[in-house]
Design a protein around this motif. Structure first.
Motif, PDB file in Angstrom:
ATOM      1  N   LEU A  57     -44.526  -5.801   1.294  1.00 10.63           N
ATOM      2  CA  LEU A  57     -43.226  -5.177   1.009  1.00 10.63           C
ATOM      3  C   LEU A  57     -43.429  -3.671   1.057  1.00 10.63           C
ATOM      4  CD1 LEU A  57     -40.242  -5.204   0.086  1.00 10.63           C
ATOM      5  CD2 LEU A  57     -41.091  -5.142  -2.272  1.00 10.63           C
ATOM      6  N   ASP A  58     -42.708  -3.021   1.948  1.00  9.68           N
ATOM      7  CA  ASP A  58     -42.828  -1.576   2.144  1.00  9.68           C
ATOM      8  C   ASP A  58     -41.531  -0.938   1.629  1.00  9.68           C
ATOM      9  OD1 ASP A  58     -43.876   0.822   3.035  1.00  9.68           O
ATOM     10  OD2 ASP A  58     -43.155   0.553   5.099  1.00  9.68           O
ATOM     11  N   LEU A  59     -41.659  -0.116   0.582  1.00  9.46           N
ATOM     12  CA  LEU A  59     -40.470   0.429  -0.087  1.00  9.46           C
ATOM     13  C   LEU A  59     -40.086   1.788   0.494  1.00  9.46           C
ATOM     14  CD1 LEU A  59     -41.365  -0.515  -3.773  1.00  9.46           C
ATOM     15  CD2 LEU A  59     -39.571  -1.555  -2.351  1.00  9.46           C
ATOM     16  N   HIS A  60     -38.840   1.880   0.928  1.00 10.47           N
ATOM     17  CA  HIS A  60     -38.303   3.106   1.529  1.00 10.47           C
ATOM     18  C   HIS A  60     -36.953   3.447   0.912  1.00 10.47           C
ATOM     19  CE1 HIS A  60     -40.760   3.542   5.366  1.00 10.47           C
ATOM     20  NE2 HIS A  60     -41.209   2.414   4.855  1.00 10.47           N
ATOM     21  N   SER A  61     -36.420   4.612   1.329  1.00 15.10           N
ATOM     22  CA  SER A  61     -35.050   4.986   0.972  1.00 15.10           C
ATOM     23  C   SER A  61     -34.442   5.732   2.154  1.00 15.10           C
ATOM     24  CB  SER A  61     -35.043   5.815  -0.313  1.00 15.10           C
ATOM     25  OG  SER A  61     -35.930   6.918  -0.198  1.00 15.10           O
ATOM     26  N   MET A  62     -33.179   6.133   1.993  1.00 13.10           N
ATOM     27  CA  MET A  62     -32.400   6.606   3.145  1.00 13.10           C
ATOM     28  C   MET A  62     -31.868   8.028   2.950  1.00 13.10           C
ATOM     29  SD  MET A  62     -30.316   3.150   4.103  1.00 13.10           S
ATOM     30  CE  MET A  62     -29.659   2.556   2.577  1.00 13.10           C
TER      31      MET A  62
ATOM     32  N   PRO B 188     -27.751  -0.440   0.683  1.00 18.56           N
ATOM     33  CA  PRO B 188     -29.185  -0.729   0.809  1.00 18.56           C
ATOM     34  C   PRO B 188     -29.412  -1.862   1.808  1.00 18.56           C
ATOM     35  CG  PRO B 188     -28.555  -0.575  -1.502  1.00 18.56           C
ATOM     36  CD  PRO B 188     -27.275  -0.592  -0.705  1.00 18.56           C
ATOM     37  N   LEU B 189     -30.508  -1.758   2.556  1.00 21.81           N
ATOM     38  CA  LEU B 189     -30.779  -2.715   3.626  1.00 21.81           C
ATOM     39  C   LEU B 189     -32.188  -3.278   3.496  1.00 21.81           C
ATOM     40  CD1 LEU B 189     -29.505  -0.631   6.691  1.00 21.81           C
ATOM     41  CD2 LEU B 189     -28.229  -2.395   5.427  1.00 21.81           C
ATOM     42  N   MET B 190     -32.321  -4.572   3.772  1.00 19.25           N
ATOM     43  CA  MET B 190     -33.648  -5.162   3.912  1.00 19.25           C
ATOM     44  C   MET B 190     -33.939  -5.282   5.398  1.00 19.25           C
ATOM     45  SD  MET B 190     -36.252  -6.184   2.252  1.00 19.25           S
ATOM     46  CE  MET B 190     -36.383  -7.241   0.800  1.00 19.25           C
TER      47      MET B 190
ATOM     48  N   HIS C 297     -32.287   8.701  -0.881  1.00 20.91           N
ATOM     49  CA  HIS C 297     -33.650   9.028  -1.322  1.00 20.91           C
ATOM     50  C   HIS C 297     -33.784   9.307  -2.818  1.00 20.91           C
ATOM     51  CE1 HIS C 297     -35.025   9.139   2.735  1.00 20.91           C
ATOM     52  NE2 HIS C 297     -34.623  10.356   3.044  1.00 20.91           N
ATOM     53  N   TRP C 298     -32.862  10.078  -3.354  1.00 16.69           N
ATOM     54  CA  TRP C 298     -33.081  10.583  -4.717  1.00 16.69           C
ATOM     55  C   TRP C 298     -32.018  10.107  -5.704  1.00 16.69           C
ATOM     56  CZ3 TRP C 298     -32.623  14.264  -0.562  1.00 16.69           C
ATOM     57  CH2 TRP C 298     -33.816  14.353   0.163  1.00 16.69           C
TER      58      TRP C 298
ATOM     59  N   MET D  44     -28.124   3.089   9.684  1.00 18.37           N
ATOM     60  CA  MET D  44     -28.872   4.311   9.403  1.00 18.37           C
ATOM     61  C   MET D  44     -28.752   5.403  10.467  1.00 18.37           C
ATOM     62  SD  MET D  44     -32.213   2.616   7.716  1.00 18.37           S
ATOM     63  CE  MET D  44     -32.910   4.198   7.308  1.00 18.37           C
ATOM     64  N   PRO D  45     -27.561   5.954  10.628  1.00 19.73           N
ATOM     65  CA  PRO D  45     -27.433   7.117  11.516  1.00 19.73           C
ATOM     66  C   PRO D  45     -28.356   8.241  11.044  1.00 19.73           C
ATOM     67  CG  PRO D  45     -25.478   6.859  10.144  1.00 19.73           C
ATOM     68  CD  PRO D  45     -26.315   5.637   9.943  1.00 19.73           C
ATOM     69  N   SER D  46     -28.992   8.901  11.976  1.00 22.34           N
ATOM     70  CA  SER D  46     -29.993   9.913  11.631  1.00 22.34           C
ATOM     71  C   SER D  46     -29.373  11.299  11.552  1.00 22.34           C
ATOM     72  CB  SER D  46     -31.099   9.914  12.680  1.00 22.34           C
ATOM     73  OG  SER D  46     -32.051  10.896  12.367  1.00 22.34           O
ATOM     74  N   ARG D  47     -30.037  12.174  10.803  1.00 21.19           N
ATOM     75  CA  ARG D  47     -29.655  13.585  10.802  1.00 21.19           C
ATOM     76  C   ARG D  47     -30.516  14.379  11.765  1.00 21.19           C
ATOM     77  NH1 ARG D  47     -29.529  16.059   5.026  1.00 21.19           N
ATOM     78  NH2 ARG D  47     -27.457  15.428   4.387  1.00 21.19           N
ATOM     79  N   ARG D  48     -31.631  13.775  12.182  1.00 23.52           N
ATOM     80  CA  ARG D  48     -32.537  14.490  13.095  1.00 23.52           C
ATOM     81  C   ARG D  48     -32.169  14.093  14.518  1.00 23.52           C
ATOM     82  NH1 ARG D  48     -35.021  12.964   8.731  1.00 23.52           N
ATOM     83  NH2 ARG D  48     -35.567  10.943   9.598  1.00 23.52           N
ATOM     84  N   LEU D  49     -31.176  14.774  15.048  1.00 27.25           N
ATOM     85  CA  LEU D  49     -30.588  14.380  16.332  1.00 27.25           C
ATOM     86  C   LEU D  49     -31.286  15.106  17.470  1.00 27.25           C
ATOM     87  CD1 LEU D  49     -26.904  14.209  15.093  1.00 27.25           C
ATOM     88  CD2 LEU D  49     -28.488  12.319  15.504  1.00 27.25           C
ATOM     89  N   THR D  50     -32.544  14.699  17.690  1.00 24.40           N
ATOM     90  CA  THR D  50     -33.401  15.345  18.684  1.00 24.40           C
ATOM     91  C   THR D  50     -33.670  14.376  19.822  1.00 24.40           C
ATOM     92  OG1 THR D  50     -34.470  16.394  16.791  1.00 24.40           O
ATOM     93  CG2 THR D  50     -35.557  16.646  18.897  1.00 24.40           C
ATOM     94  N   LYS D  51     -33.738  14.932  21.010  1.00 23.74           N
ATOM     95  CA  LYS D  51     -34.021  14.140  22.218  1.00 23.74           C
ATOM     96  C   LYS D  51     -35.225  13.218  22.001  1.00 23.74           C
ATOM     97  CE  LYS D  51     -34.685  14.867  27.173  1.00 23.74           C
ATOM     98  NZ  LYS D  51     -34.731  15.892  28.219  1.00 23.74           N
ATOM     99  N   GLY D  52     -35.066  11.950  22.389  1.00 19.85           N
ATOM    100  CA  GLY D  52     -36.143  10.973  22.262  1.00 19.85           C
ATOM    101  C   GLY D  52     -36.108  10.177  20.970  1.00 19.85           C
ATOM    102  N   LEU D  53     -35.391  10.663  19.958  1.00 16.39           N
ATOM    103  CA  LEU D  53     -35.312   9.952  18.684  1.00 16.39           C
ATOM    104  C   LEU D  53     -34.113   9.004  18.681  1.00 16.39           C
ATOM    105  CD1 LEU D  53     -36.155  12.713  16.032  1.00 16.39           C
ATOM    106  CD2 LEU D  53     -37.693  11.185  17.271  1.00 16.39           C
ATOM    107  N   THR D  54     -34.098   8.135  17.671  1.00 13.76           N
ATOM    108  CA  THR D  54     -33.002   7.194  17.521  1.00 13.76           C
ATOM    109  C   THR D  54     -31.860   7.878  16.777  1.00 13.76           C
ATOM    110  OG1 THR D  54     -34.637   5.432  17.351  1.00 13.76           O
ATOM    111  CG2 THR D  54     -32.400   4.904  16.634  1.00 13.76           C
TER     112      THR D  54
END
Ligand SMILES: [Zn+2]
Length: 319
Positions: free
Chosen positions: A139-144, A150-152, A208-209, A301-311
């Motif tokens: 089980l790998d615990l993350h946040s968003m 919340p997603l599994m 995250h927080w 999970m739309p990203s904030r890091r909108l850089t070429k090559g990333l999701t």
């Protein structure tokens, strides 16, 4: 790749624990603790801080270690992963500590791990790799980044979805094959092979927080430990005993990988939105409009890091 330093707009409600007391560990690998029962059973692991700014998992591991959790059968391993990134955690600039050189959770193919490349994260991944390879249930615990459902994240196989239903928290289950830019730890080797009994889950517990992310992380982790049988059914007292809504399973059909220099979303999506009609505009990859390919399409999970090559975002359909 520079470390992301996106300005933070969310309150820091979770206190990042001091984990320096765990540096020595008991396995020869810093920040990794392993406990073995007399009775045989699976090798169960909970990991935290794969991303250095995702503190809810660290809080749970700190609690488990302080409580002195011991397995009643099998082996229990508790590991803090990207500690180098976590050590840079600054409540005034919390987004900057996701990683030091590169994303630890995009390195998990033998091809990358065996390559000549070097980074802080690759060194740590190579250090923990034999351990990860020996785990039966992870089980790998993350946040968003954003406040969102919340997603599994149950990986590419049906077996992930089955285990996720047994754990029950988070109740929104997403099967997916990860990111174009590299493999996640939860997809390493047998974890992503349907024929293997090994299994892994990645819990995205919320923003995250946010205090609620800590609650979800505790519930998820304790339920996981009970369900795997590595602890007895009474472990954790009232934690994780809340009545649960029925789990809903979704399947990621495709990532939207950024191919242009700039990507913009049409709306301030935060994730978990279900767009009812096919053809609804999601955003623009450069000039190219990106639309939903089917009805009832969930944005994962739309990203904030909108850089070429990333999701930019992943698209999911109800199973
Ligand atoms: Zn993460």
């Amino acid at each position: 790749m520079p470390s992301p330093s996106t300005p933070n707009v969310y309150p820091i409600q979770l206190q990042a624990p001091d984990i320096s007391r765990y540096a020595e560990g008991n396995t020869g690998i810093p920040y990794v603790h392993r406990f073995e029962a007399d009775e045989p059973g699976p090798h169960v692991m909970i990991s935290a801080l794969v991303h250095g700014n995702e503190v809810c998992g660290a809080i749970v591991l700190d609690w488990l270690l302080r409580e002195g959790v011991r397995p009643v059968r099998g082996v229990l391993t508790l590991g803090f992963m990207n500690v180098a990134a976590y050590e840079t955690f600054d409540p005034a600039n919390p987004n900057a500590s996701r990683f030091v050189d590169e994303d630890f959770n995009r390195l998990w193919s033998d091809e990358v791990l065996d390559s000549a490349r070097d980074s802080i994260e690759l060194r740590r991944a190579r250090e923990v790799r034999p351990l990860i390879g020996s785990v039966d249930l992870l089980l790998d615990l993350h946040s968003m980044q954003h406040p969102a459902v919340p997603l599994m994240m149950a990986g590419p196989c049906e077996k992930g979805r089955t285990l996720a239903r047994r754990i029950g928290v988070p109740e929104t289950i997403v099967t997916d094959s990860g990111h174009a830019q590299g493999r996640r730890m939860r997809d390493y080797r047998d974890f992503a092979e349907q024929g293997s009994p090994k299994n892994a889950l990645l819990a995205e517990c919320g923003q995250h927080w946010a205090a609620t992310s800590g609650d979800i992380a505790f519930s998820c982790a304790v339920r996981f430990l009970r369900e795997t049988g590595v602890v007895d059914a009474a472990f954790g007292g009232e934690i994780g005993r809340e009545p649960l809504p029925e789990a809903a399973a979704w399947e990621v059909t495709q990532p939207v990988t950024i191919t242009a220099e700039a990507f913009t979303f049409d709306q301030p999506f935060t994730g978990g939105e279900v767009l009812p009609r096919a053809g609804t505009l999601i955003g623009h990859d450069g000039e190219q409009p990106i639309v939903t390919p089917y009805d009832d399409c969930m944005l994962v999970m739309p990203s904030r890091r909108l850089t070429k090559g990333l999701t930019a975002v992943r698209l999911a359909r109800r199973v």
